[in-house]
Design a protein around this motif. Sequence first.
Motif, PDB file in Angstrom:
ATOM      1  N   ALA A 215       0.685  -1.267  -0.144  1.00  0.00           N
ATOM      2  CA  ALA A 215       0.070  -0.025  -0.152  1.00  0.00           C
ATOM      3  C   ALA A 215       0.873   1.250   0.209  1.00  0.00           C
ATOM      4  N   HIS A 216       0.699   2.153  -1.002  1.00  0.00           N
ATOM      5  CA  HIS A 216       1.363   3.262  -1.104  1.00  0.00           C
ATOM      6  C   HIS A 216       0.393   4.650  -0.802  1.00  0.00           C
ATOM      7  N   LEU A 217       1.277   5.404   0.012  1.00  0.00           N
ATOM      8  CA  LEU A 217       0.138   6.675   0.375  1.00  0.00           C
ATOM      9  C   LEU A 217       0.801   7.877   0.382  1.00  0.00           C
ATOM     10  N   HIS A 218       0.281   8.903  -0.125  1.00  0.00           N
ATOM     11  CA  HIS A 218       0.879  10.067  -0.629  1.00  0.00           C
ATOM     12  C   HIS A 218       0.126  11.163   0.362  1.00  0.00           C
ATOM     13  N   THR A 219       0.616  11.741   1.026  1.00  0.00           N
ATOM     14  CA  THR A 219      -0.197  12.739   2.000  1.00  0.00           C
ATOM     15  C   THR A 219       0.533  14.403   1.841  1.00  0.00           C
ATOM     16  N   SER A 220      -0.017  15.238   1.676  1.00  0.00           N
ATOM     17  CA  SER A 220       0.530  16.685   1.520  1.00  0.00           C
ATOM     18  C   SER A 220      -0.798  17.708   1.864  1.00  0.00           C
ATOM     19  N   TRP A 221      -0.137  18.848   2.618  1.00  0.00           N
ATOM     20  CA  TRP A 221      -1.230  19.833   2.675  1.00  0.00           C
ATOM     21  C   TRP A 221      -0.791  21.170   1.905  1.00  0.00           C
ATOM     22  N   LEU A 222       0.156  20.883   1.254  1.00  0.00           N
ATOM     23  CA  LEU A 222       1.097  21.746   0.205  1.00  0.00           C
ATOM     24  C   LEU A 222       0.991  21.351  -1.086  1.00  0.00           C
ATOM     25  N   ASP A 223      -0.278  21.178  -1.703  1.00  0.00           N
ATOM     26  CA  ASP A 223      -0.499  20.707  -3.150  1.00  0.00           C
ATOM     27  C   ASP A 223      -1.421  21.337  -3.904  1.00  0.00           C
ATOM     28  N   PRO A 224      -1.297  21.724  -5.191  1.00  0.00           N
ATOM     29  CA  PRO A 224      -2.427  22.496  -5.981  1.00  0.00           C
ATOM     30  C   PRO A 224      -3.889  21.709  -5.879  1.00  0.00           C
ATOM     31  N   HIS A 225      -3.823  20.400  -5.796  1.00  0.00           N
ATOM     32  CA  HIS A 225      -5.148  19.723  -6.018  1.00  0.00           C
ATOM     33  C   HIS A 225      -5.644  19.351  -4.542  1.00  0.00           C
ATOM     34  N   LYS A 226      -6.915  19.210  -4.527  1.00  0.00           N
ATOM     35  CA  LYS A 226      -7.636  18.572  -3.463  1.00  0.00           C
ATOM     36  C   LYS A 226      -8.134  17.349  -4.103  1.00  0.00           C
ATOM     37  N   ALA A 227      -7.609  16.339  -3.413  1.00  0.00           N
ATOM     38  CA  ALA A 227      -7.911  14.870  -3.882  1.00  0.00           C
ATOM     39  C   ALA A 227      -7.748  13.984  -2.547  1.00  0.00           C
ATOM     40  N   ARG A 228      -8.779  13.190  -2.628  1.00  0.00           N
ATOM     41  CA  ARG A 228      -8.851  12.008  -1.610  1.00  0.00           C
ATOM     42  C   ARG A 228      -9.161  10.871  -2.079  1.00  0.00           C
ATOM     43  N   SER A 229      -8.576   9.822  -2.717  1.00  0.00           N
ATOM     44  CA  SER A 229      -8.895   8.810  -3.510  1.00  0.00           C
ATOM     45  C   SER A 229      -8.029   7.642  -3.047  1.00  0.00           C
ATOM     46  N   ILE A 230      -8.622   6.369  -3.226  1.00  0.00           N
ATOM     47  CA  ILE A 230      -7.837   5.200  -3.064  1.00  0.00           C
ATOM     48  C   ILE A 230      -8.280   4.297  -4.314  1.00  0.00           C
ATOM     49  N   THR A 231      -7.028   3.617  -4.418  1.00  0.00           N
ATOM     50  CA  THR A 231      -7.230   2.687  -5.797  1.00  0.00           C
ATOM     51  C   THR A 231      -6.833   1.540  -5.418  1.00  0.00           C
ATOM     52  N   VAL A 232      -7.676   0.461  -5.658  1.00  0.00           N
ATOM     53  CA  VAL A 232      -7.499  -0.937  -5.386  1.00  0.00           C
ATOM     54  C   VAL A 232      -7.266  -1.771  -6.684  1.00  0.00           C
ATOM     55  N   VAL A 233      -6.271  -2.565  -6.704  1.00  0.00           N
ATOM     56  CA  VAL A 233      -5.784  -3.295  -7.963  1.00  0.00           C
ATOM     57  C   VAL A 233      -6.377  -4.573  -7.590  1.00  0.00           C
ATOM     58  N   GLY A 234      -6.673  -5.516  -8.310  1.00  0.00           N
ATOM     59  CA  GLY A 234      -6.869  -6.822  -8.300  1.00  0.00           C
ATOM     60  C   GLY A 234      -6.539  -7.497  -9.412  1.00  0.00           C
ATOM     61  N   SER A 235      -6.676  -8.850  -9.412  1.00  0.00           N
ATOM     62  CA  SER A 235      -6.224  -9.701 -10.778  1.00  0.00           C
ATOM     63  C   SER A 235      -7.392  -9.702 -11.591  1.00  0.00           C
ATOM     64  N   GLU A 236      -8.588  -9.634 -11.234  1.00  0.00           N
ATOM     65  CA  GLU A 236      -9.864  -9.515 -12.059  1.00  0.00           C
ATOM     66  C   GLU A 236     -10.408  -8.010 -12.312  1.00  0.00           C
ATOM     67  N   LYS A 237     -10.505  -7.226 -11.179  1.00  0.00           N
ATOM     68  CA  LYS A 237     -10.970  -5.983 -11.483  1.00  0.00           C
ATOM     69  C   LYS A 237     -10.390  -4.917 -10.601  1.00  0.00           C
ATOM     70  N   MET A 238     -10.547  -3.758 -10.964  1.00  0.00           N
ATOM     71  CA  MET A 238      -9.719  -2.714  -9.855  1.00  0.00           C
ATOM     72  C   MET A 238     -10.895  -1.693  -9.613  1.00  0.00           C
ATOM     73  N   ALA A 239     -10.743  -1.079  -8.327  1.00  0.00           N
ATOM     74  CA  ALA A 239     -11.734  -0.310  -7.880  1.00  0.00           C
ATOM     75  C   ALA A 239     -11.251   1.000  -7.371  1.00  0.00           C
ATOM     76  N   VAL A 240     -11.810   2.375  -7.782  1.00  0.00           N
ATOM     77  CA  VAL A 240     -11.413   3.449  -7.249  1.00  0.00           C
ATOM     78  C   VAL A 240     -12.454   4.198  -6.637  1.00  0.00           C
ATOM     79  N   ILE A 241     -12.109   4.724  -5.298  1.00  0.00           N
ATOM     80  CA  ILE A 241     -12.772   5.504  -4.300  1.00  0.00           C
ATOM     81  C   ILE A 241     -12.436   6.900  -4.636  1.00  0.00           C
ATOM     82  N   ASP A 242     -13.442   7.748  -4.825  1.00  0.00           N
ATOM     83  CA  ASP A 242     -13.106   9.266  -4.837  1.00  0.00           C
ATOM     84  C   ASP A 242     -13.989   9.742  -3.824  1.00  0.00           C
TER      85      ASP A 242
END
Length: 287
Positions: A215-242
């Motif tokens: 699991a890789h995590l990127h956190t920052s309060w010094l960023d031009p974007h407002k993003a809160r997302s998680i991507t989960v990758v599996g062998s059959e399908k992939m899920a993205v939570i925004d």
Amino acid sequence: MKTRLAVVGAGYWGKNLLRNFHAIDGVEIAYVSDMDPTVRDRIGQQYPESKVVETTAPIFEDASVDAVVVATETPNHFAVAEQSLLAGKHTFVEKPLAQRSDQADRLAALADREGCKLMTGHLLMYHPAFEHVAQLIKSGTLGDLYYMYSTRVNLGIIRTAENAFESLAPHDLSVALWYMGTDVMGISATGASYLQDGIHDVVFATVTFDSGRIAHLHTSWLDPHKARSITVVGSEKMAVIDDVASTEKVRIYDKGVNIKIGEKRHAEYGQAMNIRSGDIQIPHIQN
């Protein structure tokens, strides 16, 4: 009989916890404690039935208080939670539980010894979108889980008593431990301080699990974007939570790579693998 509750810290986030606990049937807000006189004045007007105090001493001395909510600044979480457990109170602590692992172990041991409930505010574990993806993982819809990564960045809110990882990463760490479902083998992190000496504004961290998942995590309060997302990758399908999206918070991608080498030890790329790209599903999730 109502549960008599005390809230310690009613500022930026504490006021939200106070409002939500106050709305629960069967809960009585017996005390609210905050060191800021302007906060105490505001709380006194909003919740006239509660005792508003500056220090925690009256709370821990009152045997009629059943439970305590700790929503102070992060460096004070451990000390207040420890006092609460030693006083025999069930304790809810806003994330993070503590700033050091030995402190967290101490609180867990105290809760066991005193027979108290100890809970941390990992609210994403009760978020319908995250629960939906957890069910997909459990049911095998995503196939074998490979890895996940999270992005939790924004411009602000800049803290002075905790770094960006302590402030933001507990959400995603709780999800990683939940989704990956196996023991942690190692953690590596790198970050940098630009605005304040010694307080990291950006942190990249990788958690390795004994299953081989990461699991890789990127956190920052010094960023031009407002993003809160998680991507989960599996062998059959992939899920993205925004979690920033107002609707369509979850997308399921029927994408992957099929390996078909069979018994051949060597094969051309086109023979060995093919990339699969199917439908994108956007489930209706009740908030």
